[in-house]
Design an enzyme around this catalytic site. Sequence first.
Site, PDB file in Angstrom:
ATOM      1  N   GLU A 128       0.889  -1.259  -0.071  1.00 50.31           N
ATOM      2  CA  GLU A 128      -0.099  -0.163   0.007  1.00 50.31           C
ATOM      3  C   GLU A 128       1.029   1.391  -0.209  1.00 50.31           C
ATOM      4  O   GLU A 128       2.103   1.244   0.445  1.00 50.31           O
ATOM      5  CB  GLU A 128      -0.860   0.009   1.139  1.00 50.31           C
ATOM      6  CG  GLU A 128      -2.067  -1.192   1.135  1.00 50.31           C
ATOM      7  CD  GLU A 128      -2.678  -1.325   2.393  1.00 50.31           C
ATOM      8  OE1 GLU A 128      -4.023  -1.646   2.184  1.00 50.31           O
ATOM      9  OE2 GLU A 128      -2.379  -0.977   3.737  1.00 50.31           O
ATOM     10  N   CYS A 169       3.377   8.379   1.211  1.00 47.17           N
ATOM     11  CA  CYS A 169       4.077   7.580   2.209  1.00 47.17           C
ATOM     12  C   CYS A 169       3.944   6.194   1.345  1.00 47.17           C
ATOM     13  O   CYS A 169       3.069   5.619   0.880  1.00 47.17           O
ATOM     14  CB  CYS A 169       3.252   7.234   3.386  1.00 47.17           C
ATOM     15  SG  CYS A 169       3.832   6.049   4.413  1.00 47.17           S
ATOM     16  N   CYS A 195       7.585  -7.333   6.589  1.00 51.20           N
ATOM     17  CA  CYS A 195       8.840  -6.873   7.008  1.00 51.20           C
ATOM     18  C   CYS A 195       9.306  -7.701   8.157  1.00 51.20           C
ATOM     19  O   CYS A 195       8.560  -8.371   8.737  1.00 51.20           O
ATOM     20  CB  CYS A 195       8.383  -5.655   7.879  1.00 51.20           C
ATOM     21  SG  CYS A 195       9.703  -4.497   8.386  1.00 51.20           S
ATOM     22  N   CYS A 226       8.457  -5.383  14.891  1.00 50.46           N
ATOM     23  CA  CYS A 226       8.031  -4.191  15.934  1.00 50.46           C
ATOM     24  C   CYS A 226       6.662  -4.783  16.482  1.00 50.46           C
ATOM     25  O   CYS A 226       6.010  -5.040  15.659  1.00 50.46           O
ATOM     26  CB  CYS A 226       7.908  -2.954  15.627  1.00 50.46           C
ATOM     27  SG  CYS A 226       9.430  -2.387  14.752  1.00 50.46           S
ATOM     28  N   CYS A 243       3.431  -3.054  15.559  1.00 49.59           N
ATOM     29  CA  CYS A 243       3.137  -2.616  13.983  1.00 49.59           C
ATOM     30  C   CYS A 243       2.306  -3.864  13.346  1.00 49.59           C
ATOM     31  O   CYS A 243       2.704  -4.863  13.408  1.00 49.59           O
ATOM     32  CB  CYS A 243       4.296  -2.386  13.262  1.00 49.59           C
ATOM     33  SG  CYS A 243       4.158  -1.914  11.594  1.00 49.59           S
ATOM     34  N   GLY A 299       7.363  -2.057   5.339  1.00 49.18           N
ATOM     35  CA  GLY A 299       8.726  -2.618   5.150  1.00 49.18           C
ATOM     36  C   GLY A 299       9.699  -1.496   5.935  1.00 49.18           C
ATOM     37  O   GLY A 299       9.375  -0.685   6.306  1.00 49.18           O
ATOM     38  N   GLU A 300      10.879  -1.878   6.002  1.00 47.91           N
ATOM     39  CA  GLU A 300      12.239  -1.362   6.490  1.00 47.91           C
ATOM     40  C   GLU A 300      12.851  -0.967   5.354  1.00 47.91           C
ATOM     41  O   GLU A 300      13.520  -1.761   4.613  1.00 47.91           O
ATOM     42  CB  GLU A 300      12.937  -2.218   7.551  1.00 47.91           C
ATOM     43  CG  GLU A 300      14.288  -1.525   7.857  1.00 47.91           C
ATOM     44  CD  GLU A 300      14.283  -0.256   8.478  1.00 47.91           C
ATOM     45  OE1 GLU A 300      13.293   0.116   9.286  1.00 47.91           O
ATOM     46  OE2 GLU A 300      15.093   0.508   8.052  1.00 47.91           O
ATOM     47  N   SER A 357      12.528   5.508  14.320  1.00 50.62           N
ATOM     48  CA  SER A 357      11.628   5.374  15.046  1.00 50.62           C
ATOM     49  C   SER A 357      12.010   4.919  16.460  1.00 50.62           C
ATOM     50  O   SER A 357      12.672   3.925  16.649  1.00 50.62           O
ATOM     51  CB  SER A 357      10.781   4.025  14.370  1.00 50.62           C
ATOM     52  OG  SER A 357      10.050   4.579  13.202  1.00 50.62           O
ATOM     53  N   LEU A 358      11.786   5.799  17.422  1.00 58.51           N
ATOM     54  CA  LEU A 358      12.594   5.440  18.617  1.00 58.51           C
ATOM     55  C   LEU A 358      11.703   4.571  19.630  1.00 58.51           C
ATOM     56  O   LEU A 358      11.762   3.526  19.980  1.00 58.51           O
ATOM     57  CB  LEU A 358      12.662   7.073  19.260  1.00 58.51           C
ATOM     58  CG  LEU A 358      14.097   7.051  20.131  1.00 58.51           C
ATOM     59  CD1 LEU A 358      15.024   6.481  19.474  1.00 58.51           C
ATOM     60  CD2 LEU A 358      14.132   8.563  20.508  1.00 58.51           C
ATOM     61  N   ASN A 359      10.515   5.061  19.904  1.00 57.06           N
ATOM     62  CA  ASN A 359       9.392   4.200  20.433  1.00 57.06           C
ATOM     63  C   ASN A 359       9.520   3.574  21.798  1.00 57.06           C
ATOM     64  O   ASN A 359       9.006   2.579  22.148  1.00 57.06           O
ATOM     65  CB  ASN A 359       8.857   3.154  19.420  1.00 57.06           C
ATOM     66  CG  ASN A 359       8.433   3.676  18.190  1.00 57.06           C
ATOM     67  OD1 ASN A 359       7.883   4.811  18.159  1.00 57.06           O
ATOM     68  ND2 ASN A 359       8.318   2.878  17.221  1.00 57.06           N
ATOM     69  N   ASN A 371      -2.235   3.566  16.512  1.00 56.10           N
ATOM     70  CA  ASN A 371      -3.274   3.209  15.875  1.00 56.10           C
ATOM     71  C   ASN A 371      -3.800   1.768  16.161  1.00 56.10           C
ATOM     72  O   ASN A 371      -2.918   1.069  15.951  1.00 56.10           O
ATOM     73  CB  ASN A 371      -3.042   3.642  14.550  1.00 56.10           C
ATOM     74  CG  ASN A 371      -3.056   4.902  14.217  1.00 56.10           C
ATOM     75  OD1 ASN A 371      -3.719   5.865  14.576  1.00 56.10           O
ATOM     76  ND2 ASN A 371      -1.966   5.548  13.627  1.00 56.10           N
ATOM     77  N   CYS A 422      -0.772   5.356  10.400  1.00 55.67           N
ATOM     78  CA  CYS A 422       0.697   4.637  10.832  1.00 55.67           C
ATOM     79  C   CYS A 422       0.357   3.109  11.271  1.00 55.67           C
ATOM     80  O   CYS A 422      -0.321   3.028  12.180  1.00 55.67           O
ATOM     81  CB  CYS A 422       1.468   5.506  11.720  1.00 55.67           C
ATOM     82  SG  CYS A 422       2.029   6.788  11.333  1.00 55.67           S
TER      83      CYS A 422
HETATM   84  N1  SAH Z   1      10.173   0.500   9.083  1.00 51.10           N
HETATM   85  C1  SAH Z   1      10.226   1.999   9.155  1.00 51.10           C
HETATM   86  C2  SAH Z   1       9.141   2.781   8.347  1.00 51.10           C
HETATM   87  C3  SAH Z   1       7.805   2.001   8.517  1.00 51.10           C
HETATM   88  S1  SAH Z   1       6.855   2.471  10.123  1.00 51.10           S
HETATM   89  C4  SAH Z   1      10.331   2.398  10.696  1.00 51.10           C
HETATM   90  O1  SAH Z   1      10.317   1.839  11.479  1.00 51.10           O
HETATM   91  O2  SAH Z   1      10.579   3.635  10.743  1.00 51.10           O
HETATM   92  C5  SAH Z   1       6.294   4.052  10.209  1.00 51.10           C
HETATM   93  C6  SAH Z   1       6.121   4.685  11.548  1.00 51.10           C
HETATM   94  O3  SAH Z   1       5.006   4.139  12.076  1.00 51.10           O
HETATM   95  C7  SAH Z   1       7.279   4.426  12.472  1.00 51.10           C
HETATM   96  O4  SAH Z   1       7.559   5.419  13.298  1.00 51.10           O
HETATM   97  C8  SAH Z   1       6.406   3.214  13.310  1.00 51.10           C
HETATM   98  O5  SAH Z   1       6.840   3.350  14.772  1.00 51.10           O
HETATM   99  C9  SAH Z   1       4.871   3.939  13.285  1.00 51.10           C
HETATM  100  N2  SAH Z   1       4.045   2.937  13.822  1.00 51.10           N
HETATM  101  C10 SAH Z   1       3.904   1.434  13.484  1.00 51.10           C
HETATM  102  N3  SAH Z   1       2.817   0.777  13.739  1.00 51.10           N
HETATM  103  C11 SAH Z   1       2.092   1.797  14.415  1.00 51.10           C
HETATM  104  C12 SAH Z   1       0.669   1.951  15.160  1.00 51.10           C
HETATM  105  N4  SAH Z   1       0.046   1.025  14.979  1.00 51.10           N
HETATM  106  N5  SAH Z   1       0.348   3.198  15.379  1.00 51.10           N
HETATM  107  C13 SAH Z   1       1.161   4.156  15.267  1.00 51.10           C
HETATM  108  N6  SAH Z   1       2.116   4.216  14.709  1.00 51.10           N
HETATM  109  C14 SAH Z   1       2.867   3.012  14.331  1.00 51.10           C
END
Ligand code: SAH
Length: 378
Positions: free
Chosen positions: A100, A113, A120, A124, A127, A169-170, A222-224, A298, A341
């Site tokens: 997508e 985007c 992937c 995570c 995700c 994907g990454e 992406s720190l998280n 989300n 996201c």
């Molecule tokens: N693999 C890359 C790009 C894809 S994810 C990365 O990790 O950066 C893009 C962003 O969406 C990342 O910052 C990720 O942490 C965030 N993300 C993934 N799942 C999410 C969700 N369910 N709700 C909100 N953000 C999310």
Amino acid sequence: MEMETTSQNTPVNFYGMSLPDLQKFLKGLGKEQFRAQQLFKWVYEQRVTDPAMMSNLSKDFRAELGNLLSFELPRVISHLISVDGTQKFLFDMKNCNTVEAVLIPSDDRLTLCVSSEVGCNIACKFCFTGKQKLKRRLTAEEIVGQFMQAHDRLKDGQRISNIVFMGMGEPLDNSDAVFKSIDVLHTQWGMNFSRRKVTVSTAGIVPEMWKVGAAKARLAVSLNGSNDEIRSQVMPINKKYPLAELLKACRQHYETTGDKITFEYVLLKGVTDSLEDADRLVKLTRSVPCKINIIPFNEHPGSGFERPSDETVAAFHQRLMDRGAHVLLRRTMGRDIFAACGQLTSEFENKPQLMDISNSKIGGISRVRDFGRRQLGL
Ligand code: SAH
């Protein structure tokens, strides 16, 4: 790029070639190099892909072209438009693979985007895409193809202003194709898309991060998690590349490019959303010129995580600002079409929302085009 075309007589996909690639390709066939510029102009400026119409090429060359080059784009299986104007494209990447891309309008931008892989491997925990194992990495032409398909559906006067590699994907697990696609889109006689308007977002593949600066693109990370323990819990990649190494690579990016880094930080209820997290996050990122994007989680079925309340999100946001961080709260876009996201996947089975929407006339959708799923067996 290896182009062993003529032995098999399989046309090479044009959209995967940068200008130097095409020049080299034509040279190998004994053609003049300036033909490459002419082809770029026809295809990207004029959007003419039928060689017969390329009037400044010789008749013989036009006749040959069809066997040398293919101008095929990934087929759009469905195109959904949200009430907020967000658009989502589902692409057929052959052999039952789909990805997508999402087009996100805002006051002064139109951001695309794009996806870089089918599935992937980074896994995570929060995700949706991460739940699917990597099926395959996209080629450069498939990434450029996402852009061209969205571009071809813009209204008059509209243009895509930004590209973010934040889809499925990454991107740094597929560096060659990702940076090639940026080269192709940047080409002067092509889309002439500024490298400064491209952001590559990574989960933190440290040894590959320098390539983002080398490509003169922007880096998002992406720190998280506000410390190694929490980050490893939600992003297993942190065990391989822990925070100290990740932040060192971020500092190096700043030192070599002078560009600030964007840190993305997903707010997961009870996991990453406390005020202590906010304080640690500010300390952690203090040594890197950056802005912090906070993204309330989300939700998606079976994730095991929850989105914090609006009050918690607001308090977290405020705390970061009070501590002097440059912070943005990302507005959730396209939720009604499952385009927010972390909600992108290529498996319909897990997406009841999308199924519901496409099969009914839910008020939220202003326009739905949806065809070809049956052929794909989806
Ligand atoms: N693999 C890359 C790009 C894809 S994810 C990365 O990790 O950066 C893009 C962003 O969406 C990342 O910052 C990720 O942490 C965030 N993300 C993934 N799942 C999410 C969700 N369910 N709700 C909100 N953000 C999310």
